[in-house]
Write an enzyme that holds these catalytic residues in place. Structure first.
Site, PDB file in Angstrom:
ATOM      1  N   ARG A   1       2.759   5.364  17.458  1.00 56.81           N
ATOM      2  CA  ARG A   1       1.335   5.715  17.517  1.00 56.81           C
ATOM      3  C   ARG A   1       0.690   5.148  18.785  1.00 56.81           C
ATOM      4  NH1 ARG A   1      -0.899   5.690  11.278  1.00 56.81           N
ATOM      5  NH2 ARG A   1       1.114   6.085  10.301  1.00 56.81           N
TER       6      ARG A   1
ATOM      7  N   ARG B   1      -7.705   8.938   3.309  1.00 59.41           N
ATOM      8  CA  ARG B   1      -8.831   8.040   3.021  1.00 59.41           C
ATOM      9  C   ARG B   1      -9.649   7.786   4.284  1.00 59.41           C
ATOM     10  NH1 ARG B   1      -9.380   2.653   4.053  1.00 59.41           N
ATOM     11  NH2 ARG B   1      -7.175   2.521   4.598  1.00 59.41           N
ATOM     12  N   ARG B   2      -8.978   7.415   5.374  1.00 56.11           N
ATOM     13  CA  ARG B   2      -9.699   7.085   6.609  1.00 56.11           C
ATOM     14  C   ARG B   2     -10.399   8.313   7.184  1.00 56.11           C
ATOM     15  NH1 ARG B   2      -4.501   3.595   8.147  1.00 56.11           N
ATOM     16  NH2 ARG B   2      -5.187   1.549   7.407  1.00 56.11           N
TER      17      ARG B   2
ATOM     18  N   LYS C   1       0.819  -1.216   0.000  1.00 58.24           N
ATOM     19  CA  LYS C   1       0.000   0.000   0.000  1.00 58.24           C
ATOM     20  C   LYS C   1       0.853   1.267   0.000  1.00 58.24           C
ATOM     21  CE  LYS C   1      -0.728   0.273   5.031  1.00 58.24           C
ATOM     22  NZ  LYS C   1      -0.051   1.551   5.239  1.00 58.24           N
ATOM     23  N   ASP C   2       2.143   1.166   0.340  1.00 62.06           N
ATOM     24  CA  ASP C   2       3.026   2.339   0.343  1.00 62.06           C
ATOM     25  C   ASP C   2       3.706   2.568  -1.000  1.00 62.06           C
ATOM     26  OD1 ASP C   2       2.487   2.871   3.003  1.00 62.06           O
ATOM     27  OD2 ASP C   2       4.220   1.751   3.748  1.00 62.06           O
TER      28      ASP C   2
ATOM     29  N   ARG D   1       1.181  10.562  12.993  1.00 62.13           N
ATOM     30  CA  ARG D   1       2.272  10.000  12.198  1.00 62.13           C
ATOM     31  C   ARG D   1       3.179   9.145  13.070  1.00 62.13           C
ATOM     32  NH1 ARG D   1       4.632  12.319   8.170  1.00 62.13           N
ATOM     33  NH2 ARG D   1       5.677  10.306   8.091  1.00 62.13           N
TER      34      ARG D   1
ATOM     35  N   CYS E   1      -0.777   8.919  -1.684  1.00 59.72           N
ATOM     36  CA  CYS E   1      -1.209   8.979  -0.290  1.00 59.72           C
ATOM     37  C   CYS E   1      -2.004  10.251   0.026  1.00 59.72           C
ATOM     38  CB  CYS E   1      -0.014   8.859   0.648  1.00 59.72           C
ATOM     39  SG  CYS E   1       1.240  10.137   0.418  1.00 59.72           S
TER      40      CYS E   1
END
Length: 310
Positions: free
Chosen positions: A150, A126-127, A78-79, A144, A239
């Site tokens: 996190r 997106r989230r 996904k990155d 981040r 992103c």
């Protein structure tokens, strides 16, 4: 045969590198892991959308691929940006973990559906947009850093919960902190979420390419991700662009659902298509074209204008 594996240095990135290393060693290949710090690891005081969408977590690894200091770069799929330079290719995608997002908290009774107002930490456009669309009562704060960072911020009370990919949470063995598994129909994941992508230079020897493909590639996952990445490439997503897609195999057919959502969450366009597993790229491109015809081009233009103004 000896393979030098390039990776970022976070615990999750290293898990991925060790996973790839284990698969190679089972095939009789000797390995060496090279840790590389990327721009996305260094700049933690800005959201990903403000840093820029191209190569945030990959540029430095690609530099060392070009120089020959490493043979392969291991990425969260996904990155990986939607368009690779002509001298790079993805030789393999590992078998995909469950692709859904999860709500993570020390209070595992939390639920987005409860109506309770609480603060969610995430750096994903997106989230954030999906939360604004389906759960406008939820507040968000930019979050981040690697998974452990996190979780420390969560512990410090900077937020009440985190929105994360299940794959990373599971691989780091934090399943006990999952408060809620989120619906794929609402939180359709980022392209490639749950799989590890193996990148190399096109000029890598045919012998090494053959062994990498044989030992690392999971064909059903590759078929799905080819469709998803073709979709992302046609939309020129990154992103900073809240697009999403998930392809699933059903016998000799691919079912792919994808869409785009405005940054404020007010407008969402989502479509699905099915097609033969023999033509995943064409299917992903077709779905993207359908979205563009339905208004995604306008949303993309608005998003890019907003990002440029920041």
């Amino acid at each position: 045969m000896h393979i030098k594996i390039g990776t970022r240095g976070s615990k999750l990135a290293l898990w991925q590198a060790y996973y790839v290393e284990e698969l190679l060693k089972k095939g009789g290949v000797t390995t060496e892991i090279v840790i590389i710090e990327t721009k996305g690891d260094k700049i933690l005081d800005r959201s990903l959308s403000k840093i820029g969408s191209k190569g945030v977590f990959t540029q430095e690894l690609e530099d060392q691929l070009r120089s020959g200091d490493i043979d392969i770069a291991v990425h969260s799929a996904k990155d990986l940006q939607s368009h690779l330079d002509d001298d790079f290719e993805i030789i393999a995608f590992t078998e995909r973990e469950h692709a859904n997002d999860v709500l993570v908290s020390h209070n595992t009774n939390l639920s987005l559906n409860s109506g309770e107002v609480f603060v969610v930490g995430t750096s994903s456009t997106r989230r954030i947009a999906v939360l604004k669309h389906y759960y406008p009562h939820i507040k968000t704060v930019d979050m981040r850093g690697n998974l452990q960072t996190r979780l420390r911020k969560l512990e410090e009370g900077q937020c009440d919960a985190l929105l994360l990919a299940y794959a990373g949470v599971h691989r780091m063995e934090y399943d006990d902190k999952i408060a809620e598994h989120l619906l794929l129909d609402e939180f359709t994941p980022a392209v490639g979420q749950g799989s590890v992508a193996i990148e190399n230079v096109v000029s890598l020897s045919d012998e090494k390419k053959a062994i990498l493909k044989k030992l690392l590639n999971h064909e059903p996952t590759e078929t799905c991700l080819r469709a998803e990445r073709a979709f992302l490439k046609r939309l020129q997503g990154g992103c900073s662009i809240p697009v999403f897609a998930l392809a699933i195999l059903n016998h000799d057919e691919i079912n792919i659902s994808g869409g785009i959502i405005s940054l404020d969450g007010k407008e969402i366009i989502r479509h699905s298509e099915s097609g033969s597993i023999a033509f995943p790229d064409e299917l992903g491109t077709s779905l993207a074209n359908e979205l563009l015809s339905a208004g995604a081009d306008r949303i993309l233009k608005d998003i890019r204008a907003q990002n440029a103004a920041v």
